[in-house]
Design a protein around this motif. Structure first.
Motif, mmCIF file in Angstrom:
data_model
loop_
_atom_site.group_PDB
_atom_site.id
_atom_site.type_symbol
_atom_site.label_atom_id
_atom_site.label_comp_id
_atom_site.label_asym_id
_atom_site.label_seq_id
_atom_site.Cartn_x
_atom_site.Cartn_y
_atom_site.Cartn_z
ATOM 1 N N VAL A 92 -11.899 -28.141 2.690
ATOM 2 C CA VAL A 92 -12.415 -27.933 4.040
ATOM 3 C C VAL A 92 -11.949 -29.063 4.940
ATOM 4 C CG1 VAL A 92 -14.447 -27.438 5.422
ATOM 5 C CG2 VAL A 92 -14.434 -26.851 2.984
ATOM 6 N N LEU A 93 -11.185 -28.712 5.960
ATOM 7 C CA LEU A 93 -10.682 -29.662 6.943
ATOM 8 C C LEU A 93 -11.635 -29.722 8.127
ATOM 9 C CD1 LEU A 93 -7.080 -28.217 6.806
ATOM 10 C CD2 LEU A 93 -7.807 -30.349 5.755
ATOM 11 N N PRO A 94 -11.509 -30.749 8.975
ATOM 12 C CA PRO A 94 -12.378 -30.837 10.148
ATOM 13 C C PRO A 94 -12.357 -29.563 10.984
ATOM 14 C CG PRO A 94 -11.255 -32.910 9.851
ATOM 15 C CD PRO A 94 -10.669 -31.958 8.845
ATOM 16 N N GLY A 95 -13.527 -29.115 11.361
ATOM 17 C CA GLY A 95 -13.677 -27.917 12.179
ATOM 18 C C GLY A 95 -15.049 -27.913 12.818
ATOM 19 N N ALA A 96 -15.353 -26.853 13.540
ATOM 20 C CA ALA A 96 -16.618 -26.780 14.262
ATOM 21 C C ALA A 96 -17.584 -25.817 13.561
ATOM 22 C CB ALA A 96 -16.352 -26.376 15.710
ATOM 23 N N ALA A 97 -18.296 -25.014 14.337
ATOM 24 C CA ALA A 97 -19.393 -24.212 13.791
ATOM 25 C C ALA A 97 -18.939 -23.262 12.692
ATOM 26 C CB ALA A 97 -20.059 -23.429 14.918
ATOM 27 N N GLY A 98 -17.810 -22.572 12.904
ATOM 28 C CA GLY A 98 -17.356 -21.616 11.894
ATOM 29 C C GLY A 98 -17.029 -22.281 10.573
ATOM 30 N N THR A 99 -16.430 -23.469 10.639
ATOM 31 C CA THR A 99 -16.070 -24.186 9.416
ATOM 32 C C THR A 99 -17.318 -24.671 8.683
ATOM 33 O OG1 THR A 99 -14.043 -24.912 10.521
ATOM 34 C CG2 THR A 99 -14.647 -26.051 8.494
ATOM 35 N N VAL A 100 -18.297 -25.169 9.435
ATOM 36 C CA VAL A 100 -19.556 -25.603 8.829
ATOM 37 C C VAL A 100 -20.253 -24.419 8.166
ATOM 38 C CG1 VAL A 100 -21.845 -26.563 9.299
ATOM 39 C CG2 VAL A 100 -19.828 -27.547 10.407
ATOM 40 N N GLU A 150 -14.676 -39.829 7.587
ATOM 41 C CA GLU A 150 -15.276 -40.172 8.880
ATOM 42 C C GLU A 150 -15.848 -38.929 9.546
ATOM 43 O OE1 GLU A 150 -16.075 -42.785 12.250
ATOM 44 O OE2 GLU A 150 -15.478 -43.234 10.181
ATOM 45 N N TYR A 151 -15.058 -37.852 9.524
ATOM 46 C CA TYR A 151 -15.493 -36.637 10.218
ATOM 47 C C TYR A 151 -16.735 -36.035 9.565
ATOM 48 C CZ TYR A 151 -15.338 -32.177 12.629
ATOM 49 O OH TYR A 151 -15.672 -31.100 13.401
ATOM 50 N N TRP A 152 -16.714 -35.898 8.225
ATOM 51 C CA TRP A 152 -17.790 -35.171 7.554
ATOM 52 C C TRP A 152 -19.024 -36.016 7.281
ATOM 53 C CZ3 TRP A 152 -17.584 -30.406 8.437
ATOM 54 C CH2 TRP A 152 -16.392 -29.700 8.417
ATOM 55 N N THR A 153 -18.950 -37.322 7.553
ATOM 56 C CA THR A 153 -20.148 -38.153 7.410
ATOM 57 C C THR A 153 -20.729 -38.597 8.746
ATOM 58 O OG1 THR A 153 -18.793 -40.161 7.182
ATOM 59 C CG2 THR A 153 -19.486 -39.049 5.154
ATOM 60 N N LYS A 154 -19.899 -38.646 9.807
ATOM 61 C CA LYS A 154 -20.386 -39.137 11.098
ATOM 62 C C LYS A 154 -20.209 -38.127 12.228
ATOM 63 C CE LYS A 154 -19.645 -43.979 9.870
ATOM 64 N NZ LYS A 154 -18.964 -45.267 10.216
ATOM 65 N N THR A 155 -18.978 -37.659 12.430
ATOM 66 C CA THR A 155 -18.743 -36.723 13.530
ATOM 67 C C THR A 155 -19.500 -35.423 13.326
ATOM 68 O OG1 THR A 155 -16.521 -37.646 13.777
ATOM 69 C CG2 THR A 155 -16.972 -35.568 14.898
ATOM 70 N N MET A 156 -19.367 -34.851 12.158
ATOM 71 C CA MET A 156 -20.060 -33.612 11.788
ATOM 72 C C MET A 156 -20.629 -33.823 10.391
ATOM 73 S SD MET A 156 -20.607 -30.605 13.222
ATOM 74 C CE MET A 156 -19.220 -30.389 14.356
ATOM 75 N N PRO A 157 -21.808 -34.454 10.292
ATOM 76 C CA PRO A 157 -22.300 -34.960 8.993
ATOM 77 C C PRO A 157 -22.791 -33.873 8.037
ATOM 78 C CG PRO A 157 -23.918 -35.370 10.706
ATOM 79 C CD PRO A 157 -22.712 -34.810 11.401
ATOM 80 N N TRP A 192 -21.530 -33.605 4.933
ATOM 81 C CA TRP A 192 -21.478 -34.133 3.571
ATOM 82 C C TRP A 192 -22.839 -34.590 3.056
ATOM 83 C CZ3 TRP A 192 -19.112 -34.024 -0.823
ATOM 84 C CH2 TRP A 192 -19.340 -35.024 -1.779
ATOM 85 N N PRO A 193 -23.642 -35.366 3.806
ATOM 86 C CA PRO A 193 -24.949 -35.773 3.262
ATOM 87 C C PRO A 193 -25.825 -34.580 2.888
ATOM 88 C CG PRO A 193 -24.397 -37.094 5.174
ATOM 89 C CD PRO A 193 -23.386 -36.001 5.113
ATOM 90 N N LEU A 194 -25.817 -33.528 3.699
ATOM 91 C CA LEU A 194 -26.620 -32.351 3.380
ATOM 92 C C LEU A 194 -26.069 -31.627 2.161
ATOM 93 C CD1 LEU A 194 -28.882 -30.401 3.945
ATOM 94 C CD2 LEU A 194 -27.457 -29.309 5.698
ATOM 95 N N LEU A 195 -24.737 -31.498 2.084
ATOM 96 C CA LEU A 195 -24.126 -30.848 0.927
ATOM 97 C C LEU A 195 -24.441 -31.614 -0.349
ATOM 98 C CD1 LEU A 195 -22.222 -28.648 -0.197
ATOM 99 C CD2 LEU A 195 -20.314 -30.200 0.261
ATOM 100 N N LYS A 196 -24.364 -32.934 -0.262
ATOM 101 C CA LYS A 196 -24.642 -33.769 -1.440
ATOM 102 C C LYS A 196 -26.104 -33.641 -1.871
ATOM 103 C CE LYS A 196 -23.802 -38.450 -3.161
ATOM 104 N NZ LYS A 196 -23.340 -39.816 -2.801
ATOM 105 N N ALA A 197 -26.998 -33.599 -0.888
ATOM 106 C CA ALA A 197 -28.422 -33.447 -1.210
ATOM 107 C C ALA A 197 -28.700 -32.079 -1.831
ATOM 108 C CB ALA A 197 -29.258 -33.628 0.054
ATOM 109 N N LEU A 198 -28.046 -31.064 -1.322
ATOM 110 C CA LEU A 198 -28.214 -29.716 -1.858
ATOM 111 C C LEU A 198 -27.724 -29.629 -3.299
ATOM 112 C CD1 LEU A 198 -29.034 -26.793 -0.888
ATOM 113 C CD2 LEU A 198 -26.607 -26.415 -0.483
ATOM 114 N N ALA A 199 -26.648 -30.358 -3.593
ATOM 115 C CA ALA A 199 -26.032 -30.275 -4.923
ATOM 116 C C ALA A 199 -26.731 -31.132 -5.975
ATOM 117 C CB ALA A 199 -24.565 -30.701 -4.823
ATOM 118 N N ARG A 218 -18.866 -30.927 -8.850
ATOM 119 C CA ARG A 218 -17.738 -30.132 -8.364
ATOM 120 C C ARG A 218 -17.581 -30.182 -6.848
ATOM 121 N NH1 ARG A 218 -15.377 -26.234 -11.818
ATOM 122 N NH2 ARG A 218 -15.999 -26.596 -13.970
ATOM 123 N N ILE A 219 -18.163 -31.200 -6.235
ATOM 124 C CA ILE A 219 -17.938 -31.437 -4.819
ATOM 125 C C ILE A 219 -17.359 -32.838 -4.646
ATOM 126 C CG2 ILE A 219 -19.744 -29.850 -4.065
ATOM 127 C CD1 ILE A 219 -21.505 -32.317 -3.504
#
Length: 392
Positions: free
Chosen positions: A307-315, A342-349, A351-358, A366-367
């Motif tokens: 998953v590369l940086p993106g907006a609502a659809g990518t999330v 940088e993008y998935w932890t600060k700009t569009m965070p 990753w923290p939610l994905l990590k908590a879910l996993a 596997r993430i």
């Protein structure tokens, strides 16, 4: 249930009179964005509205069977809008067929503008024929049959065709990534690596990050200096929305200069028809219904997801796939890599939610969160792959 869903975008704005157009244009011009977002303007006489058309951003608008002044059509197209004729006959097949190819969707692009190619004509038809009366009759059945047969053709290619021996790795990312950017070049490199490692690239089939990944697959066998030349050629026409015709012709020129036998998949939709499909995906499963397209793309990405940086659809795609992984067991959990710390932890965070879910689930191992294409590929190679389902 709505008579219109799922064929008409829920946020689409249908404009069928000059009064409606004037009111919405005034609202847009009074805002910060001046955008005709999701406008579908049907049979409106715009011959006296050149000043308004010149001031608006119409890059996500479509004008069907409208009337213009001598320069009105050019004003709409200069900002990225589409001026179309609806046509009378179905511009698509409703019987069993193979997947689309770029040559089929872009037939005539060498001598005609994008508005005249089959892809654009199908989009125009889909936006014109959205009235409940039409959708309760043959038109609704035609779209349903089309999507059914495209889905069947995709399954056949995955299990018996060109992708039988190459598990698909889905590459997700935004359409706004421009040719000529560092991010585009990195995504081309990612597509190369995926292909060279025995997988096949699967994307949403549009421009931006999606095109870059499919282009990387196409160019997988070329040397770095040849890749650089291809990137320079593409960068000369970077804008897929405002310059659709020249954008497509440049991709075609790159393909002709650098022929390839590599296969990759694009899964676009006429739901987002203002985004043209890229020409580097060799097999294209294009659907009318976006929800089917999203589910199919994620379902068939059995080799992994990057998953590369993106907006609502990518999330949305991150957590749609994470939901499946959350409830899956063992080897059926598909690896997922977020590229861009940088993008998935600060700009569009996300990753923290994905990590908590996993946490404490099979998917936890596997993430991954990485910064380079090489790291993404290394992580996926360390995982075993397994199809999520087998075909009877």
């Amino acid at each position: 249930m709505s008579h219109i869903w799922p064929y008409l975008p829920a946020r689409a704005v249908n404009i069928t009179s000059l009064n409606e157009f004037d009111r919405l244009a005034a609202e847009a011009l009074a805002s910060r964005h001046t955008r005709g977002f999701s406008w579908r303007v049907h049979r409106v006489d715009l011959r006296e509205r050149d000043s308004v058309l010149r001031a608006l951003d119409l890059s996500e608008a479509i004008f069907i069977d409208c009337q213009y002044s001598a320069q009105g059509r050019e004003l709409v197209q200069a900002t990225g809008g589409l001026c179309m004729s609806s046509g009378k006959e179905l511009p698509f097949e409703t019987t069993a067929r193979d997947l689309y190819t770029p040559d089929e969707l872009y037939a005539g692009i060498k001598t005609s503008n994008y508005e005249q190619v089959p892809d654009a004509k199908i989009y125009a038809y889909s936006q014109q024929h959205t009235a409940p009366a039409a959708l309760n009759s043959d038109d609704a059945m035609a779209r349903t049959l089309h999507d059914h047969h495209v889905g069947q053709a995709l399954v056949a290619q995955v299990y018996e065709g060109v992708f039988k021996e190459t598990p698909l790795i889905g590459v997700m990312g935004g359409h706004a990534m421009l040719r000529g950017s560092d991010q585009y070049a990195q995504t081309v490199q990612l597509g190369q690596m995926i292909t060279q490692n025995g997988y096949a690239v699967a994307t949403g089939g549009g421009p931006g990050a999606m095109e870059a990944a499919n282009a990387g697959a196409w160019l997988a066998d070329y040397k770095p200096q040849e890749i650089e030349l291809a990137l320079q050629m593409l960068a000369s026409q970077p804008d897929a929305i405002h310059q659709r015709t020249s954008w497509a012709r440049t991709a075609l020129a790159v393909k002709e200069k650098f022929p390839s036998t590599r296969e990759s998949l694009g899964v676009p939709t006429w739901f987002y028809g203002h985004e043209p499909p890229n020409l580097f995906a060799t097999k294209i499963a294009k659907f009318f219904t976006n929800s089917i397209r999203e589910a199919v793309l994620l379902e068939q990405s059995t080799g992994g997801l990057v998953v590369l940086p993106g907006a609502a659809g990518t999330v949305q795609e991150i957590f749609q796939d994470a939901c499946e992984n959350y409830y899956a067991t063992g080897a059926r959990v598909v690896p997922m890599v977020l590229l861009g710390r940088e993008y998935w932890t600060k700009t569009m965070p996300a990753w923290p939610l994905l990590k908590a879910l996993a946490a404490e689930r099979v998917m936890e191992e596997r993430i991954a969160l990485v910064d380079t294409a090489a790291e993404a590929m290394e992580f996926i190679n360390s995982m075993g792959t397994l199809r999520r389902r087998t075909r009877w």
